[in-house]
Design a protein around this motif. Structure first.
Motif, PDB file in Angstrom:
ATOM      1  N   GLY A 148      46.716 -19.310 113.763  1.00 14.48           N
ATOM      2  CA  GLY A 148      45.985 -20.375 113.932  1.00 14.48           C
ATOM      3  C   GLY A 148      47.288 -21.562 113.621  1.00 14.48           C
ATOM      4  N   GLU A 149      48.006 -21.407 112.447  1.00 16.90           N
ATOM      5  CA  GLU A 149      49.237 -22.027 112.176  1.00 16.90           C
ATOM      6  C   GLU A 149      50.301 -21.284 111.251  1.00 16.90           C
ATOM      7  OE1 GLU A 149      47.995 -24.321 107.988  1.00 16.90           O
ATOM      8  OE2 GLU A 149      47.157 -25.017 109.946  1.00 16.90           O
ATOM      9  N   PRO A 150      51.519 -21.496 111.480  1.00 23.27           N
ATOM     10  CA  PRO A 150      52.478 -20.530 111.000  1.00 23.27           C
ATOM     11  C   PRO A 150      52.263 -20.124 109.310  1.00 23.27           C
ATOM     12  CG  PRO A 150      53.655 -22.165 112.195  1.00 23.27           C
ATOM     13  CD  PRO A 150      52.116 -22.600 112.128  1.00 23.27           C
ATOM     14  N   VAL A 151      52.257 -18.876 109.032  1.00 25.31           N
ATOM     15  CA  VAL A 151      51.952 -18.560 107.640  1.00 25.31           C
ATOM     16  C   VAL A 151      53.251 -18.691 106.673  1.00 25.31           C
ATOM     17  CG1 VAL A 151      50.224 -17.058 108.367  1.00 25.31           C
ATOM     18  CG2 VAL A 151      52.525 -16.232 108.135  1.00 25.31           C
ATOM     19  N   ASP A 152      53.175 -19.015 105.589  1.00 28.82           N
ATOM     20  CA  ASP A 152      54.462 -19.230 104.788  1.00 28.82           C
ATOM     21  C   ASP A 152      54.843 -18.038 103.874  1.00 28.82           C
ATOM     22  OD1 ASP A 152      52.329 -19.153 102.825  1.00 28.82           O
ATOM     23  OD2 ASP A 152      52.734 -21.448 102.244  1.00 28.82           O
ATOM     24  N   SER A 153      54.252 -16.964 103.921  1.00 31.23           N
ATOM     25  CA  SER A 153      54.493 -15.738 103.282  1.00 31.23           C
ATOM     26  C   SER A 153      53.708 -14.405 103.995  1.00 31.23           C
ATOM     27  CB  SER A 153      54.055 -15.921 101.755  1.00 31.23           C
ATOM     28  OG  SER A 153      52.568 -15.705 101.927  1.00 31.23           O
ATOM     29  N   ALA A 154      54.374 -13.499 103.625  1.00 28.74           N
ATOM     30  CA  ALA A 154      53.816 -12.268 103.825  1.00 28.74           C
ATOM     31  C   ALA A 154      52.499 -11.810 103.734  1.00 28.74           C
ATOM     32  CB  ALA A 154      54.522 -11.055 103.605  1.00 28.74           C
ATOM     33  N   ARG A 155      52.065 -12.437 102.283  1.00 28.20           N
ATOM     34  CA  ARG A 155      50.780 -12.389 101.754  1.00 28.20           C
ATOM     35  C   ARG A 155      49.639 -13.048 102.488  1.00 28.20           C
ATOM     36  NH1 ARG A 155      50.374 -13.243  95.488  1.00 28.20           N
ATOM     37  NH2 ARG A 155      52.153 -11.703  95.674  1.00 28.20           N
TER      38      ARG A 155
END
Lengths: 269, 269
Positions: free
Chosen positions: B240-247
């Motif tokens: 939906g939107e870019p994630v900011d971490s692997a978690r």
């Protein structure tokens, strides 16, 4: 484990005692890394004169000459068609994750990279080492290349390095033990620390050693890091005769213990 | 697992369907490899014009410029003092032993290698990544070098490669997910194969997929290998939107399942 596998020759290094003549030659150690095959970094020259590193899967011919399969579309193929001068950098594989890679052996082979007609045996040897290449070995845009080795830079770790001539490289034979050193050293240090101390004290000239760790092994013998009242020493002990496999190290190590005990008894220790 | 992490563009590759615009740029992927720091092969030029590969431990500055500590005695330092043109080859670290390295991402950075005065922050960053360098960072014969990146060759695997301009490389940001892809992909394929198939069928345009394997993940989404009656397809689905971490991938993956189920219901599937 401090990784001093070869004759240290850098400033501030501890003294080296024992059977110095039994250290393997850098030519043989370079062959050991090369003949194992695997992956390396091929350096070629771009049209604008930059040295360009890229990943290759290689094996070595009987004389140590590395060869590989490359797509004509790959940058390194285009580069090498224009300019044959190239290098192949190979580091020991299977390095433990926590190892200091700069302390581990590696080799740079320099020479001319040129296409060649691989024989069926060359092809079989390559596919045995790199079975995934089966997928593209018959693609029309893939070709065989080999590096005619003119000069070799062997680096055993910090301060342990030399240039080896291409002829000496081809004339040397790979050491059958050194690529399996990690497991043998771990076994010696975990289960036979007493043997290492016996070697250091009675066979390798570090008579007042208080502790000894095996830091290198090759077909010719063990390299030990010995703690003495005067500071650390690198102590080298040679097998009775060179071993022909990693498996044969066990019997040679047992034989060294007998010799060390006899020497200790003779010395009245 | 077939490792097709990026837009395949080689002949004979399966069709790519889904949200193609969400594939990460090669500039960002090159930064991901470089910014992770670690070990690489530095290529420099010998006096007789051979490209010479050697092992270095490097980190990247905030703009991706790699820098390293090198002994003035090392061949690569001598070479670079004479001729600045150099390359740094970096492959993904922590590759599983059974992986086909030629299918894995790597990058070659080309440019000029020059000494520089490292700031205390530069030094701290280097020593945090390479704590073993504490032993020699203050040796008088060691100097800091950095590579001003003029051009970048990114190779994502077979047939997935491009040149990236140095400015684009410096302007890009590293992907926070892609270096952790192995663990995430294994988890998705081992425990959530049903989710992958939902994604492929209902979000990535492979409506008649019979099986789907996650073969890539980055901050923008998943890349799937989908089996269909017409043959394999590479299917791309965006978060939906870019994630900011692997978690953060976990929540994004759960959200994708909801969206896929809604879409399936709306489609009457």
């Amino acid at each position: 484990v401090t990784d001093i596998r070869r004759t240290p020759n850098h400033q501030g290094a501890p003294p080296v005692v024992g059977d110095l003549a039994s250290f393997p030659s850098h030519a043989a150690l370079a062959r050991s890394l090369t003949d194992a095959g695997g992956h390396g970094t091929l350096s070629t020259l771009t049209p604008d004169g930059h040295p360009y590193g890229s990943l290759v899967a290689f094996v070595a011919a009987d004389d140590g000459t590395p060869y590989l399969l490359a797509s004509e579309l790959a940058e390194h193929s285009r580069n090498a068609h224009r300019e044959a001068r190239a290098g192949l950098f190979v580091a020991a594989a299977d390095v433990p994750d926590d190892a200091d890679r700069l302390a581990r052996p590696r080799v740079t082979l320099l020479g001319g990279l040129a296409p060649f007609d691989a024989s069926p045996d060359d092809r079989d040897r390559y596919l045995e080492r790199h079975p995934q290449a089966q997928r593209y070995v018959d693609f029309p845009d893939f070709s065989w290349w080999r590096l005619h080795v003119a000069r070799v830079r062997y680096v055993g770790g910090f301060g342990v390095m030399s240039w080896v001539d291409g002829h000496a490289f081809r004339a040397a034979t790979a050491d059958p033990v050194v690529n399996h050193a990690d497991g043998i050293l771990a076994h010696m240090n975990d289960d036979h620390a007493d043997a290492c101390l016996l070697y250091a004290r009675h066979l390798a000239g570090a008579g007042d050693a208080t502790a000894a760790t095996a830091v290198g092994v090759d077909r010719h013998g063990f390299t030990l890091w010995a703690e003495t009242p005067a500071g650390p020493q690198v102590a080298r002990v040679a097998f009775g005769e060179p071993v022909d496999s990693a498996r044969a190290v066990r019997a040679a190590a047992v034989d060294l213990v007998s010799r060390a005990r006899q020497r200790a008894a003779a010395d009245g220790a």
